[in-house]
Design an enzyme around this catalytic site. Structure first.
Site, PDB file in Angstrom:
ATOM      1  N   HIS A 162       0.868  -1.178   0.000  1.00 49.03           N
ATOM      2  CA  HIS A 162       0.000   0.000   0.000  1.00 49.03           C
ATOM      3  C   HIS A 162       0.906   1.229   0.000  1.00 49.03           C
ATOM      4  CE1 HIS A 162      -3.801   2.202   0.783  1.00 49.03           C
ATOM      5  NE2 HIS A 162      -2.963   3.085   1.300  1.00 49.03           N
ATOM      6  N   CYS A 163       0.704   2.104  -0.997  1.00 46.35           N
ATOM      7  CA  CYS A 163       1.550   3.291  -1.128  1.00 46.35           C
ATOM      8  C   CYS A 163       0.743   4.541  -0.794  1.00 46.35           C
ATOM      9  CB  CYS A 163       2.091   3.390  -2.562  1.00 46.35           C
ATOM     10  SG  CYS A 163       3.124   4.853  -2.832  1.00 46.35           S
ATOM     11  N   PRO A 164       1.089   5.248   0.276  1.00 46.13           N
ATOM     12  CA  PRO A 164       0.342   6.466   0.627  1.00 46.13           C
ATOM     13  C   PRO A 164       0.503   7.571  -0.409  1.00 46.13           C
ATOM     14  CG  PRO A 164       2.290   6.240   2.010  1.00 46.13           C
ATOM     15  CD  PRO A 164       2.157   4.961   1.254  1.00 46.13           C
ATOM     16  N   ASN A 167      -2.163   6.957  -2.570  1.00 44.84           N
ATOM     17  CA  ASN A 167      -3.389   6.722  -1.811  1.00 44.84           C
ATOM     18  C   ASN A 167      -4.126   5.476  -2.302  1.00 44.84           C
ATOM     19  OD1 ASN A 167      -5.397   7.277   0.142  1.00 44.84           O
ATOM     20  ND2 ASN A 167      -6.660   8.346  -1.361  1.00 44.84           N
ATOM     21  N   ASN A 168      -3.381   4.396  -2.483  1.00 44.94           N
ATOM     22  CA  ASN A 168      -3.989   3.167  -2.964  1.00 44.94           C
ATOM     23  C   ASN A 168      -3.012   2.015  -2.795  1.00 44.94           C
ATOM     24  OD1 ASN A 168      -5.921   1.513  -4.081  1.00 44.94           O
ATOM     25  ND2 ASN A 168      -5.783   2.356  -6.153  1.00 44.94           N
TER      26      ASN A 168
END
Length: 311
Positions: A162-164, A167-168
């Site tokens: 999950h990559c902030p 945002n996904n």
């Protein structure tokens, strides 16, 4: 463990046995209609940290574009130098931000929530004694290589991480766009650093006279900040790009690598893995973030539900 319809049904989090391509009869299952609905919806995760990071990403790119265009290129006396570098930098910036949007607004491969029902399992036509796995957090049957994301609150097929910043989750359906995002950010960062180097040399040689429309102190501050931004983003995205390509070629997600999961699937050859993620034979479509984009999806409206919504 519970006995149901002649097969075993377990509430576990990891090591699912149901393959990604296992399907069920869409004519009699409500989960199929939900998957079709999701295909027509814009995916968006309502996570505060992720939204702040995504906005920061856009602001930093816009800042870099401002400094490159108005501080370095427009004041330049070399017309073709300004035009060529301006067009190149802005095109790369548009491609980077488009890749970011596609990564953020594309369903990464979410498993239908709450599909662990008797009707669903009956439609799977499982053999007696066959073990399937249910995620206790989102009540869904977990396909092979799917993992639950606590932020997206869904199980994601081939979840890498999950990559902030986007945002996904990065998963089966949006990994291509994430790879393009890291590649284009790395390219514009390298381009900005090269332009900064030429600009500093030009300003020093001209004793800071007429090298910018801004005062020398302001010009120095803007360019130093751009250099720091470019160096940090180049380092981060170049490493991430290399990691993603390595994972694709080895047909192994970052989660599987960190957990040292033994593959229960038949690994693709390196070139087959690239074609699987980017789609088909090598072509310019591989580096085009607009490929497969349908404006119609943006015009459809649907009901809100879960951590995603439609626009």
């Amino acid at each position: 463990t519970m006995q149901s319809s002649g097969h075993r049904f377990r509430d576990v989090e990891h090591h699912p046995l149901l393959a990604d391509n296992d399907t069920y009869d869409s004519s009699s299952s409500s989960s199929s209609s939900s998957e079709a609905d999701m295909a027509e919806r814009v995916w968006f995760i309502r996570d505060g940290c992720g939204m702040v990071c995504a906005i920061m990403t856009w602001l930093l790119v816009v800042y870099a574009d401002f400094v490159v265009t108005f501080v370095m290129l427009l004041p330049s006396k070399d017309f073709w130098y300004s035009v060529i570098n301006g067009v190149l930098f802005n095109c790369l910036a548009v491609l980077a931000l488009s890749s970011h949007l596609r990564t953020m607004l594309t369903d990464p491969g979410a498993v239908p929530k709450g599909n662990a029902t008797k009707e669903y399992m009956d439609n799977l036509q499982l053999k007696p004694g066959e073990v399937i796995y249910k995620c206790p957090k989102c009540c869904s049957i977990k396909p092979e290589r799917a993992h639950h994301c606590s932020i997206c609150k869904r199980c994601i097929r081939k979840m890498d991480h999950h990559c902030p910043w986007v945002n996904n989750c990065v998963g089966e359906k949006n990994q291509r766009f994430f790879v393009l995002f890291t590649m284009y950010i790395a390219l514009i960062s390298a381009h900005a650093l090269v332009l900064c180097g030429f600009q500093f040399f030009s300003c020093v040689r001209g004793q800071w006279t007429e090298c910018s429309d801004f005062s020398p102190p302001v010009t120095v501050i803007l360019m130093i900040f751009l250099c720091l931004e470019g160096f940090l983003f180049l380092t981060f995205t170049a490493v991430m790009f290399g990691t993603q390509i390595h994972s694709i070629c080895n047909d192994e997600t970052e989660i599987e690598r960190l957990k040292s999961e033994k593959p229960t699937w038949e690994r693709r050859l390196r070139w087959e893995g690239m074609k699987s993620v980017f789609g088909g034979q090598p072509s310019l479509l591989w580096i085009n973030p607009f490929a497969g984009f349908r404006i119609r999806r943006l015009l459809l409206r649907g009901k809100k539900g879960g951590p995603e919504f439609s626009v």
